[in-house]
Design an enzyme around this catalytic site. Structure first.
Site, PDB file in Angstrom:
ATOM      1  N   LYS A 115     -11.548 -56.873 -30.837  1.00 16.65           N
ATOM      2  CA  LYS A 115     -12.635 -55.880 -30.927  1.00 16.65           C
ATOM      3  C   LYS A 115     -12.653 -55.228 -32.315  1.00 16.65           C
ATOM      4  O   LYS A 115     -13.724 -55.015 -32.904  1.00 16.65           O
ATOM      5  CB  LYS A 115     -12.458 -54.830 -29.833  1.00 16.65           C
ATOM      6  CG  LYS A 115     -13.367 -53.626 -29.942  1.00 16.65           C
ATOM      7  CD  LYS A 115     -14.822 -53.920 -29.607  1.00 16.65           C
ATOM      8  CE  LYS A 115     -15.695 -52.742 -29.996  1.00 16.65           C
ATOM      9  NZ  LYS A 115     -17.001 -52.724 -29.421  1.00 16.65           N
ATOM     10  N   LYS A 172     -14.350 -44.110 -35.846  1.00 14.61           N
ATOM     11  CA  LYS A 172     -13.074 -44.230 -35.122  1.00 14.61           C
ATOM     12  C   LYS A 172     -12.607 -45.689 -35.116  1.00 14.61           C
ATOM     13  O   LYS A 172     -11.439 -45.990 -35.369  1.00 14.61           O
ATOM     14  CB  LYS A 172     -13.285 -43.699 -33.702  1.00 14.61           C
ATOM     15  CG  LYS A 172     -12.145 -43.824 -32.727  1.00 14.61           C
ATOM     16  CD  LYS A 172     -12.236 -45.000 -31.774  1.00 14.61           C
ATOM     17  CE  LYS A 172     -13.475 -45.070 -30.918  1.00 14.61           C
ATOM     18  NZ  LYS A 172     -13.532 -46.226 -30.042  1.00 14.61           N
TER      19      LYS A 172
HETATM   20  P1  NAP Z   1     -19.701 -41.587 -24.785  1.00 13.88           P
HETATM   21  O1  NAP Z   1     -21.095 -41.810 -24.306  1.00 13.88           O
HETATM   22  O2  NAP Z   1     -19.426 -40.546 -25.798  1.00 13.88           O
HETATM   23  O3  NAP Z   1     -18.796 -41.325 -23.484  1.00 13.88           O
HETATM   24  C1  NAP Z   1     -17.432 -41.042 -23.607  1.00 13.88           C
HETATM   25  C2  NAP Z   1     -16.849 -40.871 -22.222  1.00 13.88           C
HETATM   26  O4  NAP Z   1     -15.437 -40.590 -22.344  1.00 13.88           O
HETATM   27  C3  NAP Z   1     -17.440 -39.707 -21.442  1.00 13.88           C
HETATM   28  O5  NAP Z   1     -17.471 -40.071 -20.077  1.00 13.88           O
HETATM   29  C4  NAP Z   1     -16.404 -38.606 -21.694  1.00 13.88           C
HETATM   30  O6  NAP Z   1     -16.393 -37.608 -20.698  1.00 13.88           O
HETATM   31  C5  NAP Z   1     -15.138 -39.406 -21.638  1.00 13.88           C
HETATM   32  N1  NAP Z   1     -13.995 -38.749 -22.300  1.00 13.88           N
HETATM   33  C6  NAP Z   1     -13.802 -38.612 -23.632  1.00 13.88           C
HETATM   34  N2  NAP Z   1     -12.637 -37.984 -23.862  1.00 13.88           N
HETATM   35  C7  NAP Z   1     -12.072 -37.746 -22.664  1.00 13.88           C
HETATM   36  C8  NAP Z   1     -10.865 -37.137 -22.248  1.00 13.88           C
HETATM   37  N3  NAP Z   1      -9.963 -36.666 -23.127  1.00 13.88           N
HETATM   38  N4  NAP Z   1     -10.623 -37.049 -20.923  1.00 13.88           N
HETATM   39  C9  NAP Z   1     -11.509 -37.528 -20.018  1.00 13.88           C
HETATM   40  N5  NAP Z   1     -12.667 -38.122 -20.346  1.00 13.88           N
HETATM   41  C10 NAP Z   1     -12.942 -38.229 -21.661  1.00 13.88           C
HETATM   42  O7  NAP Z   1     -19.060 -42.932 -25.382  1.00 13.88           O
HETATM   43  P2  NAP Z   1     -19.444 -44.465 -25.092  1.00 13.88           P
HETATM   44  O8  NAP Z   1     -20.472 -44.877 -26.075  1.00 13.88           O
HETATM   45  O9  NAP Z   1     -19.671 -44.641 -23.634  1.00 13.88           O
HETATM   46  O10 NAP Z   1     -18.066 -45.154 -25.556  1.00 13.88           O
HETATM   47  C11 NAP Z   1     -16.950 -45.276 -24.679  1.00 13.88           C
HETATM   48  C12 NAP Z   1     -16.007 -46.328 -25.296  1.00 13.88           C
HETATM   49  O11 NAP Z   1     -16.697 -47.590 -25.411  1.00 13.88           O
HETATM   50  C13 NAP Z   1     -15.528 -45.957 -26.708  1.00 13.88           C
HETATM   51  O12 NAP Z   1     -14.186 -46.364 -26.895  1.00 13.88           O
HETATM   52  C14 NAP Z   1     -16.465 -46.783 -27.600  1.00 13.88           C
HETATM   53  O13 NAP Z   1     -15.877 -47.052 -28.855  1.00 13.88           O
HETATM   54  C15 NAP Z   1     -16.655 -48.023 -26.761  1.00 13.88           C
HETATM   55  N6  NAP Z   1     -17.891 -48.796 -27.009  1.00 13.88           N
HETATM   56  C16 NAP Z   1     -19.105 -48.182 -27.097  1.00 13.88           C
HETATM   57  C17 NAP Z   1     -20.249 -48.951 -27.321  1.00 13.88           C
HETATM   58  C18 NAP Z   1     -21.631 -48.330 -27.412  1.00 13.88           C
HETATM   59  O14 NAP Z   1     -22.559 -49.031 -27.864  1.00 13.88           O
HETATM   60  N7  NAP Z   1     -21.843 -47.086 -27.036  1.00 13.88           N
HETATM   61  C19 NAP Z   1     -20.161 -50.334 -27.438  1.00 13.88           C
HETATM   62  C20 NAP Z   1     -18.914 -50.930 -27.307  1.00 13.88           C
HETATM   63  C21 NAP Z   1     -17.790 -50.160 -27.095  1.00 13.88           C
HETATM   64  P3  NAP Z   1     -17.507 -36.406 -20.761  1.00 13.88           P
HETATM   65  O15 NAP Z   1     -18.723 -36.974 -20.062  1.00 13.88           O
HETATM   66  O16 NAP Z   1     -16.863 -35.304 -20.012  1.00 13.88           O
HETATM   67  O17 NAP Z   1     -17.741 -36.091 -22.202  1.00 13.88           O
END
Ligand code: NAP
Length: 298
Positions: free
Chosen positions: A173, A241
């Site tokens: 990744k 990140k």
């Molecule tokens: P996001 O929309 O910002 O959601 C993050 C999630 O993590 C939320 O549910 C948040 O809870 C939770 N969270 C963060 N810190 C936490 C903690 N300390 N304890 C408990 N829950 C916590 O992010 P996302 O885009 O879904 O990304 C999630 C992962 O997938 C990341 O590692 C990212 O790099 C990866 N990713 C993202 C994409 C994309 O296109 N978005 C693509 C591939 C991979 P709350 O709702 O309470 O804030």
């Protein structure tokens, strides 16, 4: 045979549609999210709520996490009321977040001591891929465990590859993110270059899309930028990140990645400007400032 009971922690931009697709595929689903409201749609669709990651683990056969960064996954899994407190031998843990390979290995070792097999299974394909169930999934950990959870992963991804042992999925990744970040920066530069030099960037993008520059970024991002839409998608702070993970892994392995270092600095600049919550394609803002030229929008 009864379907595996799935637990899903982290219902953000990626986790929510992925969990929904698992539910739609017929797996009994329990969910947890730090912000309770984000679970509403899933609960309405038939998922159950768990009061903590430990509670969720007690009620599941396979536990997924999809939270922001390495420290967040470590706290959700190994912290107080974390997944580790609720597991039993024979369970499988799957992390869909993008974190450091060393973080994934730490979790693998910690859970292995309790008879639990951990897979690092980060994904690529964005929010759209998560909604369509068409993600690319790169897996590290024990191959036999992957085969056990493959029917669940089939609900969220189209291409699932076992890369190697614990952490290998995260290395794949991170490698992917080298290319993605370079594409975002190149797209931004080519749009501002075309516009300031006197050609319509809309026409330029349409002209070059099918040529040697063809890529996912050119297929998906320009229309958003031309419409003035810089909301995520994939947050720029998460892209920064991921680039930090690449640079740290490169340092640990005595490697030099000058191109990626430049990408990392440009994304750091966007975050420093307070715009880390925008989409990763919003790195064009830094290129706009460097060139005193704002992209014209429709
Ligand atoms: P996001 O929309 O910002 O959601 C993050 C999630 O993590 C939320 O549910 C948040 O809870 C939770 N969270 C963060 N810190 C936490 C903690 N300390 N304890 C408990 N829950 C916590 O992010 P996302 O885009 O879904 O990304 C999630 C992962 O997938 C990341 O590692 C990212 O790099 C990866 N990713 C993202 C994409 C994309 O296109 N978005 C693509 C591939 C991979 P709350 O709702 O309470 O804030």
């Amino acid at each position: 045979m009864d379907k595996l009971r799935v637990g899903y922690i982290g219902l953000g931009a990626m986790g929510k549609p992925m969990a929904l697709n698992i539910l739609k595929a017929g797996f009994p689903l329990t969910v947890f999210n730090r912000t309770v409201e984000k679970a509403e749609e899933l609960l309405t669709a038939g998922a159950e709520w768990a009061d903590s990651p430990a509670d969720l683990a007690r009620r599941s056969d396979v536990v997924f996490t999809n939270v922001s960064n390495t420290a967040d996954v470590l706290s959700v899994v190994l912290g107080q009321s974390g997944v580790r407190e609720g597991v039993r031998p024979g369970m499988i843990f799957v992390d869909n977040s993008t974190i450091s390979p060393t973080g994934s290995r730490e979790i693998y070792e910690s859970l292995r001591a309790l008879g639990v097999s951990a897979l690092d299974a980060p994904v690529s394909g964005g929010e759209i891929g998560a909604q369509n169930g068409s993600l690319t999934i790169m897996v590290g950990g024990d191959a036999e465990s992957l085969e056990l959870v493959r029917p669940i992963l089939n609900a969220v991804g189209k291409k699932i590859t076992h890369i190697g042992g614990a952490g290998a999925g995260q290395i794949a990744k991170a490698a992917n993110q080298i290319m993605v970040a370079a594409q975002m920066v190149a797209e931004a530069e080519l749009m501002i270059f075309a516009q300031k030099a006197g050609a319509d960037p809309v026409k330029v993008i349409e002209a070059i899309k099918g040529g040697a520059a063809q890529c996912w970024t050119l297929d998906v991002k320009p229309q958003r930028l031309f419409a003035g839409n810089r909301t995520p998608g994939f947050k720029a702070s998460l892209q920064a990140k991921d680039l930090a993970i690449v640079m740290e892994t490169a340092r640990q392995n005595l490697m030099s990645l000058p191109g990626t270092a430049v990408s990392a600095q440009l994304f750091n600049a966007l975050c420093a400007m307070g715009e880390g919550d925008l989409d990763n394609s919003a790195v064009i803002r830094v290129i706009e400032l460097l060139n005193n030229e704002a992209l014209q929008t429709a």
